[in-house]
Design a protein around this motif. Structure first.
Motif, PDB file in Angstrom:
ATOM      1  N   GLU A  72     -15.420 -11.376 -46.182  1.00  0.00           N
ATOM      2  CA  GLU A  72     -15.425 -10.219 -45.275  1.00  0.00           C
ATOM      3  C   GLU A  72     -16.072 -10.511 -43.928  1.00  0.00           C
ATOM      4  OE1 GLU A  72     -15.109  -9.010 -49.476  1.00  0.00           O
ATOM      5  OE2 GLU A  72     -16.522 -10.277 -48.392  1.00  0.00           O
ATOM      6  N   GLN A  73     -16.716 -11.653 -43.783  1.00  0.00           N
ATOM      7  CA  GLN A  73     -17.355 -11.986 -42.506  1.00  0.00           C
ATOM      8  C   GLN A  73     -16.443 -12.799 -41.579  1.00  0.00           C
ATOM      9  OE1 GLN A  73     -21.696 -12.907 -42.460  1.00  0.00           O
ATOM     10  NE2 GLN A  73     -21.508 -12.886 -44.698  1.00  0.00           N
ATOM     11  N   TYR A  74     -15.140 -12.767 -41.879  1.00  0.00           N
ATOM     12  CA  TYR A  74     -14.183 -13.489 -41.043  1.00  0.00           C
ATOM     13  C   TYR A  74     -13.101 -12.555 -40.499  1.00  0.00           C
ATOM     14  CZ  TYR A  74     -16.296 -17.807 -42.770  1.00  0.00           C
ATOM     15  OH  TYR A  74     -17.174 -18.825 -43.063  1.00  0.00           O
ATOM     16  N   THR A  75     -13.432 -11.280 -40.292  1.00  0.00           N
ATOM     17  CA  THR A  75     -12.444 -10.344 -39.753  1.00  0.00           C
ATOM     18  C   THR A  75     -12.235 -10.583 -38.258  1.00  0.00           C
ATOM     19  OG1 THR A  75     -13.930  -8.576 -39.033  1.00  0.00           O
ATOM     20  CG2 THR A  75     -13.322  -8.611 -41.377  1.00  0.00           C
ATOM     21  N   ILE A  76     -11.173  -9.999 -37.735  1.00  0.00           N
ATOM     22  CA  ILE A  76     -10.890 -10.121 -36.304  1.00  0.00           C
ATOM     23  C   ILE A  76     -12.023  -9.548 -35.469  1.00  0.00           C
ATOM     24  CG2 ILE A  76      -9.612  -7.936 -36.111  1.00  0.00           C
ATOM     25  CD1 ILE A  76      -8.672 -11.304 -34.425  1.00  0.00           C
ATOM     26  N   LEU A  77     -12.733  -8.529 -35.982  1.00  0.00           N
ATOM     27  CA  LEU A  77     -13.841  -7.957 -35.224  1.00  0.00           C
ATOM     28  C   LEU A  77     -15.025  -8.922 -35.180  1.00  0.00           C
ATOM     29  CD1 LEU A  77     -13.754  -4.208 -36.322  1.00  0.00           C
ATOM     30  CD2 LEU A  77     -12.607  -5.333 -34.404  1.00  0.00           C
ATOM     31  N   HIS A  78     -15.265  -9.658 -36.270  1.00  0.00           N
ATOM     32  CA  HIS A  78     -16.298 -10.695 -36.235  1.00  0.00           C
ATOM     33  C   HIS A  78     -15.930 -11.777 -35.215  1.00  0.00           C
ATOM     34  CE1 HIS A  78     -17.316  -8.962 -40.202  1.00  0.00           C
ATOM     35  NE2 HIS A  78     -18.526  -9.458 -39.999  1.00  0.00           N
ATOM     36  N   LEU A  79     -14.660 -12.183 -35.220  1.00  0.00           N
ATOM     37  CA  LEU A  79     -14.225 -13.286 -34.372  1.00  0.00           C
ATOM     38  C   LEU A  79     -14.261 -12.912 -32.895  1.00  0.00           C
ATOM     39  CD1 LEU A  79     -11.239 -14.346 -36.650  1.00  0.00           C
ATOM     40  CD2 LEU A  79     -13.514 -15.407 -36.542  1.00  0.00           C
ATOM     41  N   VAL A  80     -13.819 -11.697 -32.575  1.00  0.00           N
ATOM     42  CA  VAL A  80     -13.935 -11.225 -31.189  1.00  0.00           C
ATOM     43  C   VAL A  80     -15.404 -11.054 -30.827  1.00  0.00           C
ATOM     44  CG1 VAL A  80     -13.477  -9.273 -29.651  1.00  0.00           C
ATOM     45  CG2 VAL A  80     -11.654 -10.144 -31.136  1.00  0.00           C
ATOM     46  N   GLY A  81     -16.197 -10.528 -31.759  1.00  0.00           N
ATOM     47  CA  GLY A  81     -17.638 -10.377 -31.507  1.00  0.00           C
ATOM     48  C   GLY A  81     -18.314 -11.702 -31.204  1.00  0.00           C
ATOM     49  N   ASP A  82     -17.866 -12.766 -31.874  1.00  0.00           N
ATOM     50  CA  ASP A  82     -18.416 -14.095 -31.585  1.00  0.00           C
ATOM     51  C   ASP A  82     -18.169 -14.484 -30.133  1.00  0.00           C
ATOM     52  OD1 ASP A  82     -19.130 -14.264 -34.261  1.00  0.00           O
ATOM     53  OD2 ASP A  82     -17.525 -15.663 -34.801  1.00  0.00           O
ATOM     54  N   MET A  83     -16.977 -14.172 -29.627  1.00  0.00           N
ATOM     55  CA  MET A  83     -16.631 -14.550 -28.256  1.00  0.00           C
ATOM     56  C   MET A  83     -17.388 -13.690 -27.241  1.00  0.00           C
ATOM     57  SD  MET A  83     -14.726 -17.156 -28.747  1.00  0.00           S
ATOM     58  CE  MET A  83     -15.807 -17.414 -30.168  1.00  0.00           C
ATOM     59  N   VAL A  84     -17.573 -12.407 -27.544  1.00  0.00           N
ATOM     60  CA  VAL A  84     -18.375 -11.549 -26.663  1.00  0.00           C
ATOM     61  C   VAL A  84     -19.813 -12.065 -26.637  1.00  0.00           C
ATOM     62  CG1 VAL A  84     -19.298  -9.228 -26.310  1.00  0.00           C
ATOM     63  CG2 VAL A  84     -16.917  -9.525 -27.035  1.00  0.00           C
ATOM     64  N   GLY A  85     -20.353 -12.380 -27.804  1.00  0.00           N
ATOM     65  CA  GLY A  85     -21.710 -12.909 -27.875  1.00  0.00           C
ATOM     66  C   GLY A  85     -21.850 -14.246 -27.166  1.00  0.00           C
ATOM     67  N   ASN A 234     -10.471 -18.500 -44.898  1.00  0.00           N
ATOM     68  CA  ASN A 234     -10.950 -17.118 -44.972  1.00  0.00           C
ATOM     69  C   ASN A 234     -10.406 -16.247 -43.836  1.00  0.00           C
ATOM     70  OD1 ASN A 234     -12.357 -17.370 -47.359  1.00  0.00           O
ATOM     71  ND2 ASN A 234     -14.316 -17.837 -46.382  1.00  0.00           N
ATOM     72  N   TRP A 235     -10.008 -16.853 -42.731  1.00  0.00           N
ATOM     73  CA  TRP A 235      -9.371 -16.075 -41.672  1.00  0.00           C
ATOM     74  C   TRP A 235      -8.087 -15.436 -42.214  1.00  0.00           C
ATOM     75  CZ3 TRP A 235      -9.708 -17.648 -35.941  1.00  0.00           C
ATOM     76  CH2 TRP A 235     -10.965 -18.217 -35.657  1.00  0.00           C
ATOM     77  N   TYR A 236      -7.304 -16.209 -42.981  1.00  0.00           N
ATOM     78  CA  TYR A 236      -6.047 -15.693 -43.547  1.00  0.00           C
ATOM     79  C   TYR A 236      -6.316 -14.584 -44.565  1.00  0.00           C
ATOM     80  CZ  TYR A 236      -3.694 -19.774 -41.544  1.00  0.00           C
ATOM     81  OH  TYR A 236      -3.182 -20.710 -40.677  1.00  0.00           O
ATOM     82  N   ARG A 237      -7.448 -14.668 -45.244  1.00  0.00           N
ATOM     83  CA  ARG A 237      -7.753 -13.705 -46.307  1.00  0.00           C
ATOM     84  C   ARG A 237      -8.206 -12.356 -45.763  1.00  0.00           C
ATOM     85  NH1 ARG A 237     -10.394 -18.908 -49.206  1.00  0.00           N
ATOM     86  NH2 ARG A 237      -8.407 -19.694 -50.016  1.00  0.00           N
ATOM     87  N   ASN A 238      -8.252 -12.239 -44.448  1.00  0.00           N
ATOM     88  CA  ASN A 238      -8.587 -10.972 -43.819  1.00  0.00           C
ATOM     89  C   ASN A 238      -7.400 -10.351 -43.086  1.00  0.00           C
ATOM     90  OD1 ASN A 238     -11.627 -10.168 -43.952  1.00  0.00           O
ATOM     91  ND2 ASN A 238     -11.634 -12.394 -43.746  1.00  0.00           N
ATOM     92  N   ILE A 239      -6.213 -10.870 -43.299  1.00  0.00           N
ATOM     93  CA  ILE A 239      -5.048 -10.354 -42.581  1.00  0.00           C
ATOM     94  C   ILE A 239      -4.842  -8.867 -42.860  1.00  0.00           C
ATOM     95  CG2 ILE A 239      -2.526 -10.462 -42.485  1.00  0.00           C
ATOM     96  CD1 ILE A 239      -2.755 -13.507 -42.712  1.00  0.00           C
ATOM     97  N   ASP A 240      -4.888  -8.473 -44.135  1.00  0.00           N
ATOM     98  CA  ASP A 240      -4.730  -7.054 -44.458  1.00  0.00           C
ATOM     99  C   ASP A 240      -5.936  -6.236 -44.008  1.00  0.00           C
ATOM    100  OD1 ASP A 240      -2.208  -7.351 -45.517  1.00  0.00           O
ATOM    101  OD2 ASP A 240      -2.881  -7.427 -47.608  1.00  0.00           O
ATOM    102  N   ARG A 241      -7.116  -6.784 -44.147  1.00  0.00           N
ATOM    103  CA  ARG A 241      -8.322  -6.077 -43.707  1.00  0.00           C
ATOM    104  C   ARG A 241      -8.283  -5.863 -42.193  1.00  0.00           C
ATOM    105  NH1 ARG A 241     -11.521  -8.976 -46.264  1.00  0.00           N
ATOM    106  NH2 ARG A 241     -11.882  -7.587 -48.031  1.00  0.00           N
ATOM    107  N   ASN A 242      -7.818  -6.852 -41.462  1.00  0.00           N
ATOM    108  CA  ASN A 242      -7.685  -6.686 -40.011  1.00  0.00           C
ATOM    109  C   ASN A 242      -6.731  -5.548 -39.677  1.00  0.00           C
ATOM    110  OD1 ASN A 242      -9.379  -8.884 -39.608  1.00  0.00           O
ATOM    111  ND2 ASN A 242      -7.709 -10.340 -39.297  1.00  0.00           N
ATOM    112  N   TRP A 243      -5.649  -5.456 -40.429  1.00  0.00           N
ATOM    113  CA  TRP A 243      -4.678  -4.381 -40.223  1.00  0.00           C
ATOM    114  C   TRP A 243      -5.348  -3.024 -40.415  1.00  0.00           C
ATOM    115  CZ3 TRP A 243      -2.492  -0.915 -43.887  1.00  0.00           C
ATOM    116  CH2 TRP A 243      -1.363  -0.212 -43.439  1.00  0.00           C
ATOM    117  N   GLU A 244      -6.191  -2.921 -41.426  1.00  0.00           N
ATOM    118  CA  GLU A 244      -6.918  -1.666 -41.657  1.00  0.00           C
ATOM    119  C   GLU A 244      -7.901  -1.387 -40.519  1.00  0.00           C
ATOM    120  OE1 GLU A 244      -8.747  -2.334 -45.409  1.00  0.00           O
ATOM    121  OE2 GLU A 244      -6.872  -2.238 -46.541  1.00  0.00           O
ATOM    122  N   LEU A 245      -8.649  -2.411 -40.111  1.00  0.00           N
ATOM    123  CA  LEU A 245      -9.655  -2.232 -39.072  1.00  0.00           C
ATOM    124  C   LEU A 245      -9.044  -1.853 -37.720  1.00  0.00           C
ATOM    125  CD1 LEU A 245     -11.961  -5.271 -39.891  1.00  0.00           C
ATOM    126  CD2 LEU A 245     -12.560  -2.857 -40.163  1.00  0.00           C
TER     127      LEU A 245
END
Length: 324
Positions: A72-85, A234-245
């Motif tokens: 769960e720590q590899y969602t698109i929001l984590h990844l974008v957050g990494d770039m903002v940080g 793990n990036w691939y394992r968040n594809i559906d979770r990203n869709w929800e987020l």
């Protein structure tokens, strides 16, 4: 010109290793799977010489960067957050963000969610894809005998066992198979037999293409031998979770200047429905300046065609109204 330097930067609650070169307006370079900052080795120096501060991180889960254990720590929001940080850590008010493969959705979504920080975007291979009406994995191709490779990646431990058996052979085969030279060899990559793995039936190259040396394989394989492949998978394992987020942003458009580039032999361009998406990309990215298709180029855009990619990126950067 000097070589890129590397250092560890704290961002968004984790540590990222970054390779950087040059001074000037910031350009972030986001790699994909199965790669590292090293996939941008031809861009760092070129961007520096053109007057930019080029920064290529080992993305979350890769290389010398942190690899959180939970999926769960590899969602698109984590990844974008990494770039903002990362912008915060570099004390940069804004940047142009460039992404390839999985790094492209990070770049597109960074521009979508934080246009105040990412003033322009370049996507390589993967275009911006508007949110689907159904759960993404439910739309992926499957038959009784085979399944789309992203479905094969879903079950933790399965792909790891195959890919980590011989990381050097894995990297060598995958980089060749979906390159412009290996398009035929990579025909089995996108659909994985249920009775075997993604590398089964894909011949390893007797000789590497001109753009890829054994020393390059050494760099990639050395990292994956040390880290394993779970972080990237793990990036691939968040594809559906990203869709929800991303539900609150359904229908949102990328409203910063953009450039899209891909090879005409890229397996991504051949995905179902991609022809229609590319023809209508400007509906979702209104400030799309250009779509460039590189003849004979496969999936590894910036490595296969560094001179053309560098010229296009630098030309795009110089066309922006404010380079600072």
């Amino acid at each position: 010109m000097s070589e890129p330097t590397q250092r560890i930067v704290e961002t968004n609650g984790i540590r990222l290793n970054v390779a950087e070169q040059g001074e000037g307006p910031l350009v972030l370079l986001c790699h994909g799977f199965p790669e590292s900052w090293y996939s941008w080795r031809h861009q760092l120096g070129a961007l520096a010489a053109a007057g930019f501060h080029a920064v290529a991180p080992d993305m979350r889960g890769y290389g010398k960067s942190d690899r959180p254990e939970t999926i769960e720590q590899y969602t698109i929001l984590h990844l974008v957050g990494d770039m903002v940080g990362l912008l915060d850590a570099l004390e940069a008010p804004s940047a142009v963000i460039v992404g390839h493969d999985w790094g492209a959705p990070v770049a597109w979504h960074a521009a979508l969610l934080r246009p105040d920080r990412f003033r322009a975007v370049v996507g390589l291979s993967v275009p911006f894809r508007p949110r689907a009406n159904a759960r993404p994995t439910s739309l992926m191709p499957r038959t009784a005998d085979s399944q789309f490779y992203q479905l094969y990646f879903q079950e933790p431990g399965v792909a790891e066992a195959e890919l980590e058996r011989d990381p050097r052979a894995t990297v060598r085969t995958m980089l060749y198979a979906v390159s412009g030279e290996g398009t035929g060899a990579g025909a089995g990559i996108s659909m994985v037999p249920r009775s075997a793995g993604i590398l089964q039936g894909v011949e390893a190259p007797a000789m590497l293409p001109h753009w890829l040396g054994e020393s390059d394989i050494d760099v990639y394989a050395g990292e994956f031998e040390r880290t394993g492949f779970a972080g990237g998978l793990n990036w691939y394992r968040n594809i559906d979770r990203n869709w929800e987020l991303m539900a609150p942003f359904a229908g949102a458009r990328v409203n910063v200047p953009a450039l899209y580039m891909a090879g005409d032999r890229d397996l991504v361009v051949a995905f179902p429905g991609m022809d229609r998406l590319l023809a209508n990309l400007k509906l979702f990215v209104p400030q799309l300046r250009e779509t460039l298709m590189l003849p004979g180029c496969g999936h590894w855009t910036q490595q296969e065609r560094p001179d053309e990619v560098n010229a296009a990126i630098i030309g795009f950067l110089r066309s922006l109204p404010d380079q600072g």
